[in-house]
Write an enzyme that holds these catalytic residues in place. Structure first.
Site: not given
Length: 157
Positions: A111, A129
């Protein structure tokens, strides 16, 4: 076929950005992009959204394979209609596969998009995401619009 190209482009963009972050930044290193709002922060997540179910890889593998199968089934079912629904499915598929690749090869997800929205430090996320979120929102909107259209037809009949 064009919707699978969208899926492929999302996967490529997701993996290239993750690879770039992983190979050019130290873990937890952060670079401010827009003061007070947006940073690129190297982060890893072995769970789902907000770190829930951390380390439960078998569950993520199973759920992701089911999601991929269901999305491909519906993409084949609706391939000749509902273009925006197909775009939503393509985004969901691209996002699911993007994070699945990380989980298979790294046992965690990379991330890096770090936002502070109106003082709320939003959990760090990635392109996959984002694609999943946009895809789900598109699918919900298309389903609601279709439901309203069908409701209007039933009332007028």
């Amino acid at each position: 076929m064009k919707y699978y190209i969208i899926t492929l482009l999302i996967i490529i963009f997701d993996q290239v950005t993750k690879w770039t972050v992983a190979n050019s930044m130290q873990l937890f290193e952060s670079v401010q992009v827009i003061p007070g709002f947006f940073w690129i922060t190297s982060h890893r997540n072995s769970g789902a959204a907000w770190g829930i179910l951390e380390g439960q890889m078998w569950l993520f593998y199973l759920v992701t394979l089911i999601v991929i199968g269901v999305i491909i089934y519906y993409m084949q079912l609706y391939k000749d209609s509902y273009p925006w629904l197909m775009v939503g499915f393509a985004f969901i598929l691209g996002g699911a596969i993007g994070n699945f690749i990380d989980r298979i090869f790294l046992q965690e997800v990379i991330d890096f998009i770090d936002l502070n929205i109106f003082g709320y430090d939003f959990p760090i996320f990635n392109i996959a995401d984002s694609a999943l979120t946009v895809g789900v929102i598109l699918v919900i909107i298309i389903m609601l619009i279709d439901e309203m259209k069908n409701k209007g037809k039933k009332v007028n009949e």
